[in-house]
Enzyme design. Structure first.
Site, PDB file in Angstrom:
ATOM      1  N   THR A 159      31.933  40.890  32.988  1.00  0.00           N
ATOM      2  CA  THR A 159      32.666  40.571  31.771  1.00  0.00           C
ATOM      3  C   THR A 159      34.109  40.233  32.107  1.00  0.00           C
ATOM      4  OG1 THR A 159      33.598  42.752  31.211  1.00  0.00           O
ATOM      5  CG2 THR A 159      31.297  42.326  30.569  1.00  0.00           C
ATOM      6  N   ASP A 160      34.739  39.491  31.226  1.00  0.00           N
ATOM      7  CA  ASP A 160      36.177  39.317  31.355  1.00  0.00           C
ATOM      8  C   ASP A 160      36.846  40.658  31.075  1.00  0.00           C
ATOM      9  OD1 ASP A 160      38.614  38.035  31.776  1.00  0.00           O
ATOM     10  OD2 ASP A 160      37.963  36.242  30.711  1.00  0.00           O
ATOM     11  N   TRP A 161      38.139  40.716  31.317  1.00  0.00           N
ATOM     12  CA  TRP A 161      38.831  41.995  31.397  1.00  0.00           C
ATOM     13  C   TRP A 161      39.029  42.663  30.027  1.00  0.00           C
ATOM     14  CZ3 TRP A 161      37.302  41.168  35.748  1.00  0.00           C
ATOM     15  CH2 TRP A 161      37.778  41.753  36.923  1.00  0.00           C
TER      16      TRP A 161
END
Length: 616
Positions: A326-328
């Site tokens: 996932t993105d942050w």
């Protein structure tokens, strides 16, 4: 350099990672990555498995030592996350020297060897070979060779140039222990206002797909192996069509829209990435709005929470079985100093952090980016809300990449070799050439009966009035003038326009909003042109509305991250600029506002179309 290298009875050298004096199958370098993965999977505790599923920011100590206190962005001491939380994936931030980070890598790997099964650390990084300083997306080159931003690589319009860059970057990353690239960023920059275009490869899907293949091949090789750097391609299914160009890092930019029905157009580069074996994929933060695909309405939740996007489309329809990171910070708010950035839990803001973790796992992701809340996932397992078999499916993918990269056999690097290779003279020369040749000339008007560029008309040490450019860049053929009135020529470097914002963490680093230059600046530049020929070079991290400048400039060009010396080399003809626009330049903000976010080249009567660029 391993702390525990032993020799088996049959003469095979191995790393005794579980400290028992015998060679287990996962320690046997002769076995396949798949067999070693399956063996280790049966040995790991639940806590160790969960630790593999989190990746967070880590920082390097001043002298290459381990930072044992929170850093500028990192939240926890190094030993706490590696030994205490069993984490083995980290995104490294500031790097000062090659020797520093190589030494730090070795200390990090030695610490990892002390854990029960000695699982090595995978160090990742956002792009760091160009000029951008934005802790949210990229870093300046520092000790590495310096190239234009990815948008500038695209402007070269040369697949082999992309491959060459990737091969150099791979060698430099590999030398210091970085084994995972959180790039390429292959979002199609179809919305002219979007603030992440500099790291993209333009908005022509077919050309971006070709660039993507070369980029991944340069980093990973034909197959992922000990000399590779694994690519985490982003941001699936394409982060470019942000509503009004606002970025999905922030609550006001959460909607991703497709008014032109071009969703599948944005998928094209990602399909190519899958075909060329990208090790991982990262979904974007964006939340699709009013998206219907194949007759099915897509749920309006962020892509990282979206099962229709990750499981049904990415894994099912497109057949991707690599790692999904996932993105942050989809789970927890991010607090840095007195600033905060809400968790990018778009569409599921009302869920608790535990419930968000459940949704991400149900969607099909393998790893939580920017998080270290291993306790929450352990609680979910203890409560029976998440099954261990689901954890095993993700851990298997994560371990397989580590084994293929050869990290279990040797994660260490040579400090001297790293210092000798990183930023090597020939690498720097290639980067400089790309900086200069990628410059795109948009206007080149006549001066003294011939086009003003290249600047061969000006001999005998002309007087140059300049702004935002160091006089040393032209001191070998000209001298500085104090004012336009005393100059033979004016050279002005500008940043593309943006609206400064600084309320939320990271917001000040993102260039968003209007593409128009302030009227006062336009007026002042016109006054300069009244006194001498005026050359304007714009740093093109987003398109700029240059329409008011065109009537009075003698030359107009854009760079995508170039040093002053590279800019002057292009203007004087020492290096021939060949850049072509990777995106179009709109004629007006009215045209931008009327265009559709997901459609390439959709502004009416653009000032300069995509792929435009003059030869000089």
């Amino acid at each position: 350099m391993s702390l525990r290298t032993l020799t088996s009875p049959d003469g095979t050298e191995f790393r005794d990672l579980n400290h028992n004096g015998t060679m287990e199958p996962y320690e046997d370098p002769r076995l396949s990555p798949e067999d070693r993965t399956e063996d280790l999977l049966t040995r790991l505790t639940l806590k160790e498995k969960v630790g593999l599923m989190f990746q967070t920011v880590i920082e390097v100590g001043p002298d290459g030592d381990l930072l044992e206190q929170p850093g500028f962005i990192s939240k926890s001491p190094t030993t706490e996350v590696i030994v205490g939380k069993c984490m083995t994936h980290f995104n490294v931030h500031q790097i000062r020297t090659a020797r520093q980070v190589a030494r730090w890598n070795n200390a990090l790997q030695a610490l990892a060897e002390t854990t029960p099964h000695g699982v090595p650390v995978t160090i990742s990084t956002d792009p760091r070979h160009a000029f951008t300083e934005n802790a949210g997306v990229a870093f300046p080159a520092g000790p590495f060779s310096q190239w234009p931003e990815a948008l500038g690589l695209a402007a070269l319009n040369d697949v082999e140039a992309i491959r060459s860059f990737a091969e150099v970057a791979r060698q430099e990353y590999r030398a210091v222990g970085i084994r995972s690239a959180l790039h390429p960023q292959i979002d199609l920059a179809t919305e002219p206002r979007w603030g992440r275009q500099a790291q993209s490869l333009g908005h022509d899907a077919n050309r971006v797909a070709e660039f993507t293949a070369a980029y991944i091949q340069g980093f990973q090789g034909d197959v992922l192996g000990p000399d590779s750097v694994a690519c985490i391609t982003k941001h699936f299914p394409g982060g470019g069509p942000q509503k009004d160009g606002e970025d999905a890092h922030f609550p006001y930019g959460r909607e991703q829209v497709y008014p032109g029905g071009m969703f599948d157009y944005h998928l094209k580069p990602f399909i190519t990435a899958i075909e060329h074996g990208t090790a991982g994929m990262m979904p974007y933060y964006g939340m699709p709005q009013n998206l219907v695909r194949n007759g099915e309405t897509i749920e309006e939740v962020g892509f990282g929470f979206n099962k229709q996007i990750i499981t049904d489309l990415l894994r099912g329809e497109l057949g991707f079985d690599g790692v999904v990171v996932t993105d942050w910070e989809l789970v927890n708010d991010n607090h840095v100093g007195d600033q905060v950035l809400p968790a990018r839990a778009w569409g599921v803001e009302d869920l608790t952090p535990k419930e968000r973790i459940e949704r991400i796992l149900e969607a099909g992701a393998d790893q939580f980016g920017g998080e270290e809340c291993v306790d929450l996932l352990l609680d979910l397992l203890a409560e029976g809300r998440v099954d261990e078999a689901r954890i095993d499916a993700s851990v298997r993918r994560l371990l397989l990449v580590k084994f293929r990269l050869g990290l279990f056999d040797d994660p260490y690097v040579d400090e001297d070799a790293a210092e000798a290779l990183v930023g090597r003279e020939d690498f720097q020369a290639q980067g400089f050439a790309a900086q200069a040749t990628s410059i795109t000339v948009l206007e080149n008007k006549e001066h003294q009966g011939a086009p003003i560029l290249p600047l061969t008309h000006f001999s005998n040490a002309p007087a140059i009035y300049s702004e935002n450019i160091k006089t040393e860049a032209y001191s070998d053929w000209a001298h500085p003038a104090d004012s336009p009135e005393t100059a033979d020529l004016a050279i002005i470097r500008l940043e593309a326009p943006f609206e400064p914002r600084a309320d939320l963490f990271l917001e000040a680093w993102f260039h968003q909003g209007s593409l128009e230059f302030p009227p006062g600046l336009v007026h002042r530049l016109r006054r300069i042109s009244d006194h001498c020929p005026l050359i304007v070079i714009i740093n093109f991290d987003r398109p700029a509305i240059v329409t008011p400048l065109v009537p009075f400039v003698s030359a107009l060009a854009v760079d995508y991250g170039s040093s002053d010396r590279a800019v002057l080399a292009a203007l004087t003809g020492d290096v021939t600029p060949v850049g072509k626009l990777p995106v179009e330049i709109p004629r007006s903000m009215d045209a931008v506002r009327a265009s559709r976010e997901d459609v390439p080249s959709d502004t009416e009567d653009p000032m300069y179309p995509v792929h435009f660029g003059l030869s000089i």
